[in-house]
Motif scaffolding. Structure first.
Motif, PDB file in Angstrom:
ATOM      1  N   THR A 189      24.633  58.578  11.863  1.00  0.00           N
ATOM      2  CA  THR A 189      25.822  58.441  12.690  1.00  0.00           C
ATOM      3  C   THR A 189      26.948  57.908  11.810  1.00  0.00           C
ATOM      4  OG1 THR A 189      24.488  57.977  14.645  1.00  0.00           O
ATOM      5  CG2 THR A 189      26.795  57.318  14.720  1.00  0.00           C
TER       6      THR A 189
ATOM      7  N   TYR B  70      31.941  61.382  14.576  1.00  0.00           N
ATOM      8  CA  TYR B  70      32.951  61.323  15.623  1.00  0.00           C
ATOM      9  C   TYR B  70      33.948  60.194  15.395  1.00  0.00           C
ATOM     10  CZ  TYR B  70      29.822  57.712  17.500  1.00  0.00           C
ATOM     11  OH  TYR B  70      29.028  56.589  17.649  1.00  0.00           O
TER      12      TYR B  70
ATOM     13  N   GLU C 157      26.749  61.518  22.175  1.00  0.00           N
ATOM     14  CA  GLU C 157      25.947  62.584  22.774  1.00  0.00           C
ATOM     15  C   GLU C 157      24.538  62.097  23.095  1.00  0.00           C
ATOM     16  OE1 GLU C 157      27.718  63.093  19.916  1.00  0.00           O
ATOM     17  OE2 GLU C 157      29.302  64.308  20.726  1.00  0.00           O
TER      18      GLU C 157
ATOM     19  N   HIS D 289      26.678  67.012  15.453  1.00  0.00           N
ATOM     20  CA  HIS D 289      27.523  66.781  16.626  1.00  0.00           C
ATOM     21  C   HIS D 289      28.833  66.180  16.127  1.00  0.00           C
ATOM     22  CE1 HIS D 289      24.348  67.666  19.452  1.00  0.00           C
ATOM     23  NE2 HIS D 289      23.548  66.879  18.764  1.00  0.00           N
TER      24      HIS D 289
ATOM     25  N   HIS E   7      25.616  62.759  13.758  1.00  0.00           N
ATOM     26  CA  HIS E   7      26.738  62.535  14.662  1.00  0.00           C
ATOM     27  C   HIS E   7      27.935  62.097  13.836  1.00  0.00           C
ATOM     28  CE1 HIS E   7      23.340  62.375  17.401  1.00  0.00           C
ATOM     29  NE2 HIS E   7      24.190  62.665  18.361  1.00  0.00           N
TER      30      HIS E   7
END
Length: 150
Positions: free
Chosen positions: A11, A59, A47, A98, A57
């Motif tokens: 992440t 973001y 998500e 993602h 991930h």
């Protein structure tokens, strides 16, 4: 985020990246994760309500490219983003990182992801048409003082 060595569940969020010309990996460089082996705990993130897929991930990041726009803001290897007949490949999201709510700044205001490799560029609009990079934006590079203020 550089995850091309077989890892998963990374992440990377809420970061500011200023990319100077280097090796073309830029803000994100990931390989597709084998979605046939979906076991183990899932990562927390925007998500987290999705099925466990061990995807990366990425973001809420800001990426300012001081490189050639044709280098793209990153690379999603091992996945073909464009469908044969045009448009987005409907099978791609299951194997992609993602990515959402990112801001990309380039010399001409256009952001591209190298997908599946450094010879194919997918526009932000194409990615968003397939549900990737939702909420992400592209814009012209601000001046140095603005970048330093971020």
């Amino acid at each position: 985020l550089k995850m091309d060595y077989g890892g998963h569940d990374s992440t990377y969020h809420d970061n500011m990246n200023v990319v100077h010309p280097y090796d073309g990996q830029n803000c994100i460089n990931v390989w597709a994760f084998d979605d046939t082996n979906q076991t183990g705990p899932c990562v927390e993130g925007p998500e987290s309500s999705d099925d466990c897929d061990h995807a990366h991930h990425y973001y809420n990041n800001t990426c300012a490219l001081l490189t050639d726009v044709a280098d793209g803001y990153g690379t999603q290897q091992g996945v073909t983003c464009a469908a044969d007949g045009g448009g987005f490949n409907p099978d791609a999201p299951a194997r992609m990182a993602h990515m959402a709510r990112n801001q990309y700044y380039t010399s001409n205001g256009s952001a591209f992801l190298q997908c599946p490799d450094k010879d194919h560029l997918a526009s932000l609009a194409l990615l968003q048409s397939g549900g990737i990079e939702l909420g992400s934006t592209e814009g012209v590079l601000p001046d140095d003082d603005t970048l330093m203020g971020w």
